[in-house]
Design an enzyme around this catalytic site. Structure first.
Site, PDB file in Angstrom:
ATOM      1  N   GLU A  47     -16.497   6.535   3.269  1.00 44.52           N
ATOM      2  CA  GLU A  47     -15.924   5.937   4.483  1.00 44.52           C
ATOM      3  C   GLU A  47     -15.977   6.933   5.630  1.00 44.52           C
ATOM      4  O   GLU A  47     -16.448   8.053   5.491  1.00 44.52           O
ATOM      5  CB  GLU A  47     -14.505   5.417   4.250  1.00 44.52           C
ATOM      6  CG  GLU A  47     -13.462   6.462   3.952  1.00 44.52           C
ATOM      7  CD  GLU A  47     -12.037   5.891   3.945  1.00 44.52           C
ATOM      8  OE1 GLU A  47     -11.743   4.923   4.673  1.00 44.52           O
ATOM      9  OE2 GLU A  47     -11.202   6.435   3.206  1.00 44.52           O
ATOM     10  N   LYS A  90      -2.552   6.782   1.439  1.00 44.64           N
ATOM     11  CA  LYS A  90      -2.472   7.116   2.864  1.00 44.64           C
ATOM     12  C   LYS A  90      -1.530   8.304   3.035  1.00 44.64           C
ATOM     13  O   LYS A  90      -0.361   8.146   3.372  1.00 44.64           O
ATOM     14  CB  LYS A  90      -2.005   5.889   3.664  1.00 44.64           C
ATOM     15  CG  LYS A  90      -2.655   5.807   5.042  1.00 44.64           C
ATOM     16  CD  LYS A  90      -2.437   4.454   5.681  1.00 44.64           C
ATOM     17  CE  LYS A  90      -2.888   4.434   7.128  1.00 44.64           C
ATOM     18  NZ  LYS A  90      -4.336   4.465   7.308  1.00 44.64           N
ATOM     19  N   ARG A 150       0.836  -1.204   0.000  1.00 46.03           N
ATOM     20  CA  ARG A 150       0.000   0.000   0.000  1.00 46.03           C
ATOM     21  C   ARG A 150       0.867   1.248   0.000  1.00 46.03           C
ATOM     22  O   ARG A 150       0.572   2.223  -0.688  1.00 46.03           O
ATOM     23  CB  ARG A 150      -0.947  -0.018   1.201  1.00 46.03           C
ATOM     24  CG  ARG A 150      -1.950   1.121   1.175  1.00 46.03           C
ATOM     25  CD  ARG A 150      -3.057   0.937   2.182  1.00 46.03           C
ATOM     26  NE  ARG A 150      -2.561   0.999   3.555  1.00 46.03           N
ATOM     27  CZ  ARG A 150      -3.296   0.670   4.622  1.00 46.03           C
ATOM     28  NH1 ARG A 150      -4.552   0.272   4.473  1.00 46.03           N
ATOM     29  NH2 ARG A 150      -2.796   0.752   5.830  1.00 46.03           N
TER      30      ARG A 150
HETATM   31  C1  LIG Z   1      -5.486   3.647   7.517  1.00 45.08           C
HETATM   32  C2  LIG Z   1      -6.864   3.973   7.087  1.00 45.08           C
HETATM   33  C3  LIG Z   1      -7.921   3.027   7.138  1.00 45.08           C
HETATM   34  C4  LIG Z   1      -7.766   1.662   7.751  1.00 45.08           C
HETATM   35  O1  LIG Z   1      -6.877   0.833   7.093  1.00 45.08           O
HETATM   36  P1  LIG Z   1      -6.286  -0.470   7.821  1.00 45.08           P
HETATM   37  O2  LIG Z   1      -5.278  -0.973   6.886  1.00 45.08           O
HETATM   38  O3  LIG Z   1      -7.407  -1.406   8.024  1.00 45.08           O
HETATM   39  O4  LIG Z   1      -5.729   0.005   9.131  1.00 45.08           O
HETATM   40  C5  LIG Z   1      -9.151   3.400   6.628  1.00 45.08           C
HETATM   41  N1  LIG Z   1      -9.379   4.631   6.130  1.00 45.08           N
HETATM   42  C6  LIG Z   1      -8.404   5.576   6.090  1.00 45.08           C
HETATM   43  C7  LIG Z   1      -8.719   6.906   5.541  1.00 45.08           C
HETATM   44  C8  LIG Z   1      -7.127   5.266   6.564  1.00 45.08           C
HETATM   45  O5  LIG Z   1      -6.174   6.200   6.535  1.00 45.08           O
END
Ligand SMILES: *Cc1c(COP(=O)(O)O)cnc(C)c1O
Length: 340
Positions: free
Chosen positions: A219, A183, A80
């Site tokens: 989300e 991210k 990722r």
């Molecule tokens: C990190 C994150 C998540 C969750 O991802 P995981 O890999 O399950 O920890 C979900 N939404 C956003 C915006 C994130 O930054």
């Protein structure tokens, strides 16, 4: 082990002994360096400070009842981060380097890995920064990749519990063709106001609709969404959400249970038909949702009449946690033992 009160930790920051760093210069990654300084010496014109050339990851190390320390799906975090790097023009951190640095940082700070009984864990934060000086809008040519850790408390202090969420229409976290699937810190900057508003009104977190049509569920601020109905696990497909590794794992477990799994657009009105709903991510695994309010339409979508988490969310939560803690068989090979 350090003499800390593991049972009273929040999701904050507690200093540990070491962080691990690696610099990218002249087109290649250098040697891994161990550092005990919590501060960075950064040029004031570094691209990470002005133009958001910053990416991060988040995962946890679990001290397990068998005495071993495990981490969960680290290859997924490495991949990722590489997608994020491609997305905002940063050099990719090779999977091998990522894994070596994360492992080293955990081992160097193993005295800070909370006890199993406390429910607390060691949170791992890999961070990539564009560091070279430049006032023009261009990608940097030098980067710093740093991994640090900090102990964090259990998300559910009083046990696995439901929380209310709220749909915000006045703010977007990310645009359909923007950086929502990466991210990067900028997405969080964009979410701070809506998050503060949600907290002010007594909700656990804000929920975003798709930015273009304001029709579909996207989300939460920092967690993916899923709903359950008719033995089906349903989660949004959207170009503006971050692909959660927890969500991906829950989808696999749901499939293992012979449930149907659907990744597709979820119109807001469909919330009415869900038997259970939750937010999912590394921090909480699942945060079950009691209800979601839409303040503009005065609608309340209720998923839990008695305030308790639903049976499928509870089963998924316990199962995934048990895999992370080495208690149930890890048939998909998701965990890595870091300390025997
Ligand atoms: C990190 C994150 C998540 C969750 O991802 P995981 O890999 O399950 O920890 C979900 N939404 C956003 C915006 C994130 O930054």
């Amino acid at each position: 082990m350090k003499d800390l009160d593991w049972s009273n930790l929040s999701f904050g920051y507690i200093p540990t002994d070491y962080n691990v760093r690696c610099y990218y210069r002249n087109g290649k990654w250098g040697e891994i360096e161990i550092n005990s300084d919590e501060y960075l010496k950064l040029h004031m014109a570094a691209t990470c400070l002005h133009y958001g050339q910053e990416a991060f990851e988040g995962l946890k190390a679990y001290r397990c009842p068998d005495g071993k320390v495990r981490i969960f799906r680290i290859d997924e975090n490495a991949e990722r981060l590489q997608r994020t790097c491609r997305g905002i023009m940063m050099p990719e951190v090779p999977t091998q380097l990522f894994k070596e640095m994360v492992t080293k940082t955990i081992r160097l700070n193993q005295e800070y890995i909370p006890t199993y009984e406390s429910g607390a864990t060691l949170y791992i934060r890999p961070l990539l920064l564009g560091t070279s000086a430049q006032v023009g809008v261009h990608p940097a040519n030098e980067y710093l990749f740093i991994v640090f850790v900090t102990p964090v408390g259990p998300y559910f202090k009083g046990g696995f519990a439901t929380n209310p969420y709220v749909i915000v229409r006045d703010y977007d976290r990310s645009a359909p063709l923007g950086t929502g699937m990466y991210k990067v810190g900028g997405n969080y900057a964009a979410s701070l106001k809506a998050n503060a508003l949600a907290h002010e009104k007594g909700y656990a977190c804000e929920f975003y609709l798709d930015a273009k049509e304001k029709k579909y569920m996207d989300e939460c601020g920092a967690a993916n969404f899923f709903g359950i109905k008719n033995n089906t696990y349903i989660t949004p497909r959207s170009s503006s959400i971050l692909p959660s590794i927890t969500n991906k794992s829950l989808m696999q477990l749901a499939e293992d249970y012979r449930m149907k799994v659907e990744q597709r657009q979820i119109p807001e009105e469909e919330l009415e038909t869900f038997e259970e709903a939750g937010a999912c991510g590394t921090a909480a695994v699942i945060s079950p949702i009691s209800y979601i309010d839409d303040l503009d339409t005065q609608k309340r979508y209720t998923f839990s009449k008695d305030g308790n988490p639903g049976p499928i969310s509870t089963k998924l939560y316990n199962h995934l946690r048990n895999i992370q803690y080495g208690v149930e068989p890890d048939v998909h090979g998701w965990t890595t033992v870091i300390i025997e």
